[in-house]
Design a protein around this motif. Structure first.
Motif, PDB file in Angstrom:
ATOM      1  N   UNK A 281      58.826  10.249  80.221  1.00  0.00           N
ATOM      2  CA  UNK A 281      59.057   9.805  78.850  1.00  0.00           C
ATOM      3  C   UNK A 281      57.989  10.263  77.870  1.00  0.00           C
ATOM      4  N   UNK A 282      56.714  10.082  78.209  1.00  0.00           N
ATOM      5  CA  UNK A 282      55.656  10.420  77.255  1.00  0.00           C
ATOM      6  C   UNK A 282      55.597  11.922  76.997  1.00  0.00           C
ATOM      7  N   UNK A 283      55.768  12.726  78.056  1.00  0.00           N
ATOM      8  CA  UNK A 283      55.721  14.188  77.885  1.00  0.00           C
ATOM      9  C   UNK A 283      56.956  14.663  77.135  1.00  0.00           C
ATOM     10  N   UNK A 284      58.101  14.063  77.431  1.00  0.00           N
ATOM     11  CA  UNK A 284      59.331  14.425  76.719  1.00  0.00           C
ATOM     12  C   UNK A 284      59.214  14.115  75.231  1.00  0.00           C
ATOM     13  N   UNK A 285      58.649  12.982  74.912  1.00  0.00           N
ATOM     14  CA  UNK A 285      58.453  12.627  73.498  1.00  0.00           C
ATOM     15  C   UNK A 285      57.615  13.686  72.788  1.00  0.00           C
ATOM     16  N   UNK A 286      56.565  14.143  73.464  1.00  0.00           N
ATOM     17  CA  UNK A 286      55.706  15.160  72.850  1.00  0.00           C
ATOM     18  C   UNK A 286      56.464  16.466  72.662  1.00  0.00           C
ATOM     19  N   UNK A 287      57.254  16.857  73.664  1.00  0.00           N
ATOM     20  CA  UNK A 287      58.042  18.095  73.542  1.00  0.00           C
ATOM     21  C   UNK A 287      59.014  18.022  72.371  1.00  0.00           C
ATOM     22  N   UNK A 288      59.663  16.872  72.216  1.00  0.00           N
ATOM     23  CA  UNK A 288      60.632  16.704  71.134  1.00  0.00           C
ATOM     24  C   UNK A 288      59.943  16.660  69.774  1.00  0.00           C
ATOM     25  N   UNK A 289      58.859  15.932  69.696  1.00  0.00           N
ATOM     26  CA  UNK A 289      58.130  15.813  68.433  1.00  0.00           C
ATOM     27  C   UNK A 289      57.567  17.155  67.986  1.00  0.00           C
ATOM     28  N   UNK A 290      57.219  18.002  68.954  1.00  0.00           N
ATOM     29  CA  UNK A 290      56.626  19.304  68.641  1.00  0.00           C
ATOM     30  C   UNK A 290      57.656  20.381  68.304  1.00  0.00           C
ATOM     31  N   UNK A 291      58.948  20.051  68.393  1.00  0.00           N
ATOM     32  CA  UNK A 291      59.964  21.022  67.986  1.00  0.00           C
ATOM     33  C   UNK A 291      59.838  21.334  66.500  1.00  0.00           C
ATOM     34  N   UNK A 292      60.274  22.506  66.053  1.00  0.00           N
ATOM     35  CA  UNK A 292      60.328  22.768  64.612  1.00  0.00           C
ATOM     36  C   UNK A 292      61.127  21.664  63.921  1.00  0.00           C
ATOM     37  N   UNK A 293      60.774  21.295  62.679  1.00  0.00           N
ATOM     38  CA  UNK A 293      61.419  20.147  62.015  1.00  0.00           C
ATOM     39  C   UNK A 293      62.942  20.167  62.036  1.00  0.00           C
ATOM     40  N   UNK A 294      63.556  21.302  61.760  1.00  0.00           N
ATOM     41  CA  UNK A 294      65.022  21.360  61.738  1.00  0.00           C
ATOM     42  C   UNK A 294      65.599  21.106  63.127  1.00  0.00           C
ATOM     43  N   UNK A 295      64.977  21.661  64.151  1.00  0.00           N
ATOM     44  CA  UNK A 295      65.443  21.457  65.522  1.00  0.00           C
ATOM     45  C   UNK A 295      65.241  20.013  65.959  1.00  0.00           C
ATOM     46  N   UNK A 296      64.094  19.462  65.614  1.00  0.00           N
ATOM     47  CA  UNK A 296      63.801  18.062  65.969  1.00  0.00           C
ATOM     48  C   UNK A 296      64.796  17.111  65.319  1.00  0.00           C
ATOM     49  N   UNK A 297      65.015  17.268  64.015  1.00  0.00           N
ATOM     50  CA  UNK A 297      65.923  16.353  63.301  1.00  0.00           C
ATOM     51  C   UNK A 297      67.366  16.520  63.766  1.00  0.00           C
ATOM     52  N   UNK A 298      67.777  17.759  63.997  1.00  0.00           N
ATOM     53  CA  UNK A 298      69.150  18.003  64.459  1.00  0.00           C
ATOM     54  C   UNK A 298      69.345  17.453  65.864  1.00  0.00           C
ATOM     55  N   UNK A 299      68.317  17.576  66.711  1.00  0.00           N
ATOM     56  CA  UNK A 299      68.408  17.027  68.060  1.00  0.00           C
ATOM     57  C   UNK A 299      68.581  15.521  68.017  1.00  0.00           C
TER      58      UNK A 299
END
Length: 226
Positions: free
Chosen positions: A152-170
């Motif tokens: 969970x903690x590592x996944x959160x970091x991977x998701x948060x570190x996505x480019x803004x458009x990719x993160x928000x769309x995900x």
């Protein structure tokens, strides 16, 4: 060669719901594209051209949540119409009609489009993006998380570190998928079946098993944008 329609039967998993998931039909044109992608590479990591849309960021608003307008409208229309539809996303809609709608999007009244065709439009749009929602240069990070005990903690970091458009769309897609699963008694979806449908569109160029597992992992996560 593993037929993309038969992933749930062709792959092994410890999760029981994979064994009871029926084959998921994919519209012929998309199926052909997916076979070209997955069928010619033993590793499953072959890259291939996708569709006509520019990079995701170019399709998103400059401010606020960075989710493509087309995707937002399609998802909202489907949610307002019928998430109870039997085999929504599993059963292919009219691929030609979906492409016509996307080409003439600003002229289409989405209220007149049936649920299966709206779902086909969503899959087609995601497939035709220049790059998957999870970018190619971030795939290894997500694959590595699959093999961690404390994901969970590592996944959160991977998701948060996505480019803004990719993160928000995900996040937007995850919210939508959870709404689809909330209607599972009617539409027949499980977490595994929904992951199987969307893995090639959202994850893209990774082997079939890992791509499905990544979507399942995301669906089971508690990640949200702060």
């Amino acid at each position: 060669l593993i037929d993309v329609q038969m992933w749930p039967k062709a792959l092994t998993s410890k999760k029981k719901d994979f064994y009871c998931t029926p084959p998921i039909p994919i519209a012929p044109k998309l199926k052909s594209s997916l076979k070209k992608l997955y069928g010619n590479s033993s590793s499953g990591t072959k890259t291939a051209p996708r569709g006509p849309y520019p990079p995701l960021a170019d399709l998103c608003p400059a401010h606020g949540l960075r989710v493509p307008h087309i995707l937002t409208r399609l998802v909202r229309a489907l949610e307002a119409r019928d998430l109870d539809a039997d085999a929504i996303y599993k059963r292919p809609g009219d691929a030609d009609e979906a492409e016509t709608i996307l080409r003439n999007f600003d002229k289409i009244n989405l209220e007149s489009v049936d649920a299966q065709t709206l779902a086909e439009c969503i899959k087609t749009f995601l497939w035709q993006l220049e790059e998957p929602i999870i970018p190619l240069d971030r795939l290894d990070d997500f694959v590595n998380v699959l093999y961690l005990e404390d994901k969970e903690s590592v996944l959160r970091r991977c998701l948060t570190d996505l480019p803004p458009a990719n993160r928000d769309t995900m996040q937007f897609l995850l919210q939508h998928w959870n709404k689809v699963l909330a209607h599972s008694l009617h539409n027949g979806h499980t977490t595994a079946s929904l992951a199987t449908v969307f893995a090639p569109f959202v994850v893209g160029f990774v082997n079939e098993r890992d791509s499905i597992d990544i979507i399942e992992m995301l669906l089971r996560s508690e990640w949200r944008i702060d």
